[in-house]
Design a protein around this motif. Structure first.
Motif, mmCIF file in Angstrom:
data_model
loop_
_atom_site.group_PDB
_atom_site.id
_atom_site.type_symbol
_atom_site.label_atom_id
_atom_site.label_comp_id
_atom_site.label_asym_id
_atom_site.label_seq_id
_atom_site.Cartn_x
_atom_site.Cartn_y
_atom_site.Cartn_z
ATOM 1 N N ARG A 220 0.831 -1.196 0.000
ATOM 2 C CA ARG A 220 0.000 0.000 0.000
ATOM 3 C C ARG A 220 0.870 1.252 0.000
ATOM 4 O O ARG A 220 0.692 2.164 -0.796
ATOM 5 N N GLU A 275 -5.628 4.124 -4.152
ATOM 6 C CA GLU A 275 -6.274 3.202 -3.226
ATOM 7 C C GLU A 275 -6.955 2.075 -4.022
ATOM 8 O O GLU A 275 -6.851 0.895 -3.658
ATOM 9 N N GLU A 279 -6.054 -1.930 -3.931
ATOM 10 C CA GLU A 279 -7.018 -2.996 -3.620
ATOM 11 C C GLU A 279 -7.097 -4.005 -4.766
ATOM 12 O O GLU A 279 -7.211 -5.211 -4.533
ATOM 13 N N ARG A 283 -5.991 -7.859 -4.330
ATOM 14 C CA ARG A 283 -6.996 -8.919 -4.515
ATOM 15 C C ARG A 283 -6.386 -10.112 -5.261
ATOM 16 O O ARG A 283 -6.641 -11.260 -4.937
#
Ligand code: ADP
Ligand code: TRP
Length: 439
Positions: A220, A275, A279, A283
Motif C-alpha cells: 500500500r 487506493e 485494492e 486482490r
C-alpha cells in the motif's frame, strides 16, 4: 507428440510486479494449456556467473521457487526442477563445448559487451571475464537440448543464445546423428512493460520496483508513492502515460479498466485512484502471498518439490545422456571386444574367431513394415533369415526409422532405453555382431 516448452529462470534478486506480469503469469497460464509439456527450471548454475555469494544463491533459489509455486505453477503437471540437480546438464555442456567453435562464443553479446567496456576503459579486453561468462551460451544450449525442447520463451536479449543452441545442435547432429531437436525462441509481443514507481520500466536495475510479495501494508505504501502529475481532485486526468493507470490495466478486466478510465475523465483524486489500484492488485496477490509466506517458512517443502521434479527430469536425462555418450564414443570397452570378434576382422589388437558372422556371408538386414493395426514395425534378420531383433509397433515410420538408425549407430547394449520397444530374439553378442557389420 506434445510440444515441449522449456524455460530457465535465473535465481537473482527478489521478483517484482513487472516480472510477475511480464514473465511469471503468462508462463504459468501457458503451462496449463493442453498439448504442451512444460519444463521450467531454476538456472542456479547460471547464477554463479554473476554472484559469488553462496548465501544469496541459496536464498534466491528458495524465493524464486516459492514464487513460482505460489503463482500457480503445478509441479505435478509440469517438470519443475533445479538445474544443479541434473548432473547430465554439465556433462552435456562438455560434449557441446567440444563441437563449439571459440569464434562463436567470441560473438556472444554478454561477452562482447564486457570486452567492449574493458577496451573503452583502457583495460585488458578480458579483464574480469570468467570462463563461466564466456561459456554461458554453451551451458544454456545444454539446458535446452537436454530435453529436446521445441520452443523456448525468452526475452529479446536471449534470442542469440537460442540461435547458438541451434548451431550447436546442428553441429552435433551432423557429426553424430540426429539426436537433438532444433529449438525455436518464442517472444511474446503482447506482454505489457510495467512501469515502476518513477514511471520508467519497472526493473531492479532502476531501483523502482514493487516487490511481488511485499506485505500488504508495504504494498500500500509503495503504491501511494507512485509518481503522478499534480492535477487536483476534480480535474480530469489523462490515462495515457499514467503509471497508476497502466498498473491497474495489467491486473484488471477490460470492464474494470474502462470504468477506471471513466473515473479518470471525471477527475478522480490521485489518492483514491491509488487506493483502488492497491485494492485491485492486492486482490490478485493476497492468496498467492499466503502460499508464498507458508513456503518460505517451510523450505523443506520446496526442497521436496524440487527433488521430485529432478527425479522426473532425470528419468529422461539419464537415458538420453547414455545414448549421447555412446554416440560420441564414450562406450563400454566390452562392446568393442564383441565387435572385433564378431566382425571377423584380424587387427593388431584382436583376432577373429571363425564361429561368428564370417565376413563374406550376406549381411544382416533391417526390414521395416506396417501391420494391419496401422503401426510401424521392424525386425533385424541375419543372413539366413533368422530373426535377431523384433520391434513392437511404433506410431510413425519416423520413430521406427530413428530406432533403427540408433541401433545401427550405437549397438544393442547402448540402446538400453529401447529394450522395452524392441525384443532380442538371439544372444546379445550375435545381435551386436550383426549391428557392427551394418555399421
Ligand atoms: P529486471 O529488469 O528487474 O532485472 P529481469 O531482467 O530479471 O528483470 O526479467 C525477468 C523477466 O521479467 C523477463 O522475462 C522480463 O521480460 C520480465 N520483466 C522484467 N521487468 C518487466 C517489466 N517492467 N514489465 C514486464 N515484464 C518485465
Ligand atoms: N539465460 C536466461 C536469462 O538470463 C536464463 C536461462 C538459463 C534460460 N538457461 C535457459 C532461459 C534455458 C531459457 C532456456 O534469463
Amino acid at each position: 507428440m506434445n510440444v515441449r516448452v522449456l524455460t530457465g529462470i535465473k535465481p537473482s534478486g527478489t521478483p517484482h510486479l513487472g516480472n510477475y506480469v511480464g514473465a511469471i503469469r503468462p508462463t504459468v497460464r501457458a503451462s496449463r494449456e493442453s498439448g504442451i509439456d512444460s519444463y521450467l527450471f531454476l538456472a542456479d548454475y547460471h547464477a554463479l556467473i554473476s554472484t559469488h555469494d553462496p548465501a544469496r544463491v541459496q536464498r534466491s533459489t528458495l524465493e524464486i521457487a516459492a514464487t513460482w509455486i505460489a503463482c500457480g505453477l503445478d509441479p505435478e503437471r509440469v517438470t519443475f526442477y533445479r538445474q544443479s540437480d541434473i548432473p547430465e546438464i554439465p556433462e552435456l555442456t562438455w560434449l557441446l563445448a567440444c563441437v563449439c567453435g571459440k569464434g562463436l562464443l567470441n560473438r556472444a553479446h554478454a561477452y562482447k559487451a564486457a570486452v567492449d567496456k574493458n577496451t573503452a576503459e583502457g583495460r585488458d579486453p578480458d579483464d574480469g571475464v570468467t570462463m563461466g561468462l564466456f561459456m554461458y551460451p554453451v551451458l544454456m544450449a545444454a539446458d535446452i537440448l537436454m530435453f529436446n525442447a521445441h520452443r523456448v520463451p525468452v526475452g529479446r536479449d536471449q534470442i542469440q543464445h537460442i540461435e547458438m543452441a541451434r548451431d550447436l545442435a546442428s553441429s552435433f547432429n551432423h557429426l553424430y546423428g540426429p539426436h537433438f531437436t532444433l529449438p525455436e525462441a518464442v517472444i511474446d509481443e503482447q506482454v505489457a512493460t510495467l512501469p515502476g514507481l518513477d514511471g520508467r520500466k519497472m526493473s531492479k536495475s532502476y531501483d523502482n520496483v514493487i516487490p511481488l510479495f511485499a506485505p500488504r501494508e508495504q504494498l500500500r505504501r509503495l503504491i501511494m508513492g507512485i509518481v503522478t502529475d499534480s492535477r487536483a481532485p476534480g480535474e480530469p486526468k489523462a490515462t495515457d502515460g499514467s503509471a497508476v493507470f497502466q498498473l491497474y490495466q495489467a491486473f484488471a478486466t477490460a470492464e474494470e479498466t474502462a470504468a477506471f478510465a471513466r473515473d479518470f475523465a471525471a477527475g478522480i483524486a490521485w489518492s483514491e485512484a491509488k487506493e483502488r489500484l492497491f485494492e485491485r492488485i492486492d486482490r490478485e496477490i493476497a492468496p498467492m502471498r499466503a502460499t508464498y509466506d507458508e513456503l518460505m517458512a517451510h523450505p523443506a517443502r520446496v526442497e521436496a518439490m524440487l527433488r521430485a521434479g529432478a527425479a522426473k527430469a532425470r528419468a529422461e536425462a539419464t537415458p538420453f545422456m547414455a545414448r549421447l555418450r555412446a554416440a560420441v564414443g564414450l562406450r563400454p570397452l566390452d562392446t568393442l571386444a564383441t565387435m572385433v570378434t564378431a566382425m571377423g576382422t584380424a587387427t593388431s589388437w584382436g583376432t577373429a574367431t571363425a564361429s561368428t558372422a564370417p565376413a563374406k556371408a550376406a549381411p544382416p538386414v533391417f526390414k521395416q513394415y506396417r501391420e494391419a493395426d496401422g503401426r510401424f514395425y521392424f525386425k533385424l534378420t541375419d543372413a539366413k533369415g533368422h530373426v535377431l531383433l523384433q520391434s513392437t509397433g511404433f506410431d510413425s515410420p519416423k520413430d521406427a526409422g530413428q530406432a533403427v538408425a540408433r541401433l545401427k549407430a550405437e549397438g544393442w547394449a547402448a540402446c538400453a532405453d529401447l529394450h522395452g520397444a524392441v525384443t532380442a530374439a538371439a544372444e546379445a553378442d550375435k545381435i551386436e555382431a550383426a549391428l557392427a557389420r551394418l555399421r
